[in-house]
Scaffold this active site. Sequence first.
Site, mmCIF file in Angstrom:
data_model
loop_
_atom_site.group_PDB
_atom_site.id
_atom_site.type_symbol
_atom_site.label_atom_id
_atom_site.label_comp_id
_atom_site.label_asym_id
_atom_site.label_seq_id
_atom_site.Cartn_x
_atom_site.Cartn_y
_atom_site.Cartn_z
ATOM 1 N N LYS A 24 0.837 -1.213 0.000
ATOM 2 C CA LYS A 24 0.000 0.000 0.000
ATOM 3 C C LYS A 24 0.868 1.258 0.000
ATOM 4 O O LYS A 24 0.583 2.208 -0.723
ATOM 5 C CB LYS A 24 -0.930 0.017 1.224
ATOM 6 C CG LYS A 24 -1.868 -1.184 1.307
ATOM 7 C CD LYS A 24 -2.874 -1.041 2.434
ATOM 8 C CE LYS A 24 -2.264 -1.085 3.822
ATOM 9 N NZ LYS A 24 -1.743 -2.400 4.233
ATOM 10 N N ARG A 39 -9.790 0.457 8.729
ATOM 11 C CA ARG A 39 -9.382 -0.912 9.074
ATOM 12 C C ARG A 39 -10.473 -1.643 9.839
ATOM 13 O O ARG A 39 -10.272 -2.797 10.221
ATOM 14 C CB ARG A 39 -8.139 -0.849 9.942
ATOM 15 C CG ARG A 39 -6.827 -1.114 9.224
ATOM 16 C CD ARG A 39 -5.727 -1.041 10.265
ATOM 17 N NE ARG A 39 -4.519 -1.697 9.898
ATOM 18 C CZ ARG A 39 -3.491 -1.099 9.286
ATOM 19 N NH1 ARG A 39 -3.576 0.150 8.917
ATOM 20 N NH2 ARG A 39 -2.404 -1.784 9.046
ATOM 21 N N ARG A 53 11.438 -6.430 4.948
ATOM 22 C CA ARG A 53 11.289 -5.049 5.413
ATOM 23 C C ARG A 53 11.863 -4.891 6.819
ATOM 24 O O ARG A 53 12.458 -3.862 7.142
ATOM 25 C CB ARG A 53 9.800 -4.668 5.409
ATOM 26 C CG ARG A 53 9.547 -3.232 5.804
ATOM 27 C CD ARG A 53 8.127 -2.804 5.536
ATOM 28 N NE ARG A 53 7.193 -3.300 6.519
ATOM 29 C CZ ARG A 53 5.868 -3.138 6.445
ATOM 30 N NH1 ARG A 53 5.335 -2.526 5.421
ATOM 31 N NH2 ARG A 53 5.085 -3.598 7.376
ATOM 32 N N ARG A 87 11.252 -2.078 12.111
ATOM 33 C CA ARG A 87 9.968 -1.796 12.771
ATOM 34 C C ARG A 87 9.684 -2.879 13.791
ATOM 35 O O ARG A 87 9.676 -4.058 13.459
ATOM 36 C CB ARG A 87 8.851 -1.771 11.710
ATOM 37 C CG ARG A 87 8.501 -0.376 11.260
ATOM 38 C CD ARG A 87 7.466 -0.376 10.184
ATOM 39 N NE ARG A 87 6.191 -0.964 10.586
ATOM 40 C CZ ARG A 87 5.093 -0.912 9.833
ATOM 41 N NH1 ARG A 87 5.130 -0.298 8.671
ATOM 42 N NH2 ARG A 87 3.983 -1.471 10.229
ATOM 43 N N ARG A 95 -0.732 -8.817 13.870
ATOM 44 C CA ARG A 95 -1.293 -7.894 12.879
ATOM 45 C C ARG A 95 -2.092 -8.646 11.824
ATOM 46 O O ARG A 95 -3.132 -8.172 11.364
ATOM 47 C CB ARG A 95 -0.181 -7.081 12.218
ATOM 48 C CG ARG A 95 0.244 -5.919 13.110
ATOM 49 C CD ARG A 95 1.617 -5.409 12.771
ATOM 50 N NE ARG A 95 1.745 -4.954 11.418
ATOM 51 C CZ ARG A 95 2.864 -5.042 10.693
ATOM 52 N NH1 ARG A 95 3.940 -5.601 11.201
ATOM 53 N NH2 ARG A 95 2.898 -4.590 9.479
HETATM 54 P P1 ADP Z 1 0.945 -2.259 7.800
HETATM 55 O O1 ADP Z 1 2.335 -2.138 7.307
HETATM 56 O O2 ADP Z 1 0.745 -3.451 8.663
HETATM 57 O O3 ADP Z 1 -0.101 -2.108 6.770
HETATM 58 P P2 ADP Z 1 0.557 0.376 9.009
HETATM 59 O O4 ADP Z 1 1.854 1.057 8.877
HETATM 60 O O5 ADP Z 1 -0.570 0.822 8.144
HETATM 61 O O6 ADP Z 1 0.754 -1.185 8.915
HETATM 62 O O7 ADP Z 1 0.040 0.476 10.541
HETATM 63 C C1 ADP Z 1 0.865 0.089 11.620
HETATM 64 C C2 ADP Z 1 0.045 -0.041 12.895
HETATM 65 O O8 ADP Z 1 -0.621 1.211 13.191
HETATM 66 C C3 ADP Z 1 -1.090 -1.065 12.853
HETATM 67 O O9 ADP Z 1 -0.642 -2.385 13.121
HETATM 68 C C4 ADP Z 1 -2.014 -0.519 13.952
HETATM 69 O O10 ADP Z 1 -1.498 -0.820 15.240
HETATM 70 C C5 ADP Z 1 -1.912 0.987 13.764
HETATM 71 N N1 ADP Z 1 -2.944 1.473 12.813
HETATM 72 C C6 ADP Z 1 -2.708 2.007 11.584
HETATM 73 N N2 ADP Z 1 -3.858 2.343 10.991
HETATM 74 C C7 ADP Z 1 -4.860 1.994 11.845
HETATM 75 C C8 ADP Z 1 -6.285 2.046 11.800
HETATM 76 N N3 ADP Z 1 -6.920 2.533 10.726
HETATM 77 N N4 ADP Z 1 -6.978 1.593 12.874
HETATM 78 C C9 ADP Z 1 -6.370 1.115 13.946
HETATM 79 N N5 ADP Z 1 -5.026 1.010 14.055
HETATM 80 C C10 ADP Z 1 -4.272 1.437 13.027
#
Ligand code: ADP
Length: 189
Positions: free
Chosen positions: A14, A89, A128, A134, A145
């Site tokens: 994404k 989400r 990554r 991270r 996750r």
């Molecule tokens: P990924 O690489 O898993 O897609 P993101 O960078 O988008 O992850 O998000 C990292 C973390 O931030 C998520 O695991 C969650 O803890 C929190 N987070 C991000 N967006 C949301 C959301 N829309 N609702 C709830 N928690 C979120």
Amino acid sequence: MLNFVLFGPPGAGKGTQSQKLIDRYQLIHISTGDLFRDHISKQTSLGKQVSALIADGQLVPDAITIAMLEEEVEKNPGTKGFIFDGFPRTVAQAAALDTFLESKGSAITAVIALDVDQEELTKRIAERQKLTNRVDDQADKLQKRIEEYFNKTIHVLPYYEAQHKLSKVNGIGDIDAIFAELCKVVDQF
Ligand code: ADP
């Protein structure tokens, strides 16, 4: 306004594809994950509130996430539109976003879901983790996750399908080839 949701599990690409889309279409990119990480690195009160949850791979509560997202949208009046990445989400977030956009005389244009199987996701995130370190990319947190994704986030798909706004794009293969498929969807609007 053109408002796109880029949807997909952790590691679907994404972030990479959002960057390419905003370059081509001059849209504002809002990644809730990036916003949370920014708050955490600046040690704001919001950052302190959410850092343990995020490090553990859990979702941040809807109320906090929705308020942060709406504030970010408000910072960009007069834009052509947005790419929402990592939001919504949960179905509650999706419904809140609809209500919020409607209050601005706008709506979600389309939701593009990047389709990537679990084996490929695990491989990408392991890579990554070596680059970004991270904490939530570590194996046990990643598992959490992925569980959050399958328990809560996946239900967002039928929500948008019912509105006839969902397009699925294969997220495996060459980055530019995937981008070309995304552009075909965006160019319909
Ligand atoms: P990924 O690489 O898993 O897609 P993101 O960078 O988008 O992850 O998000 C990292 C973390 O931030 C998520 O695991 C969650 O803890 C929190 N987070 C991000 N967006 C949301 C959301 N829309 N609702 C709830 N928690 C979120």
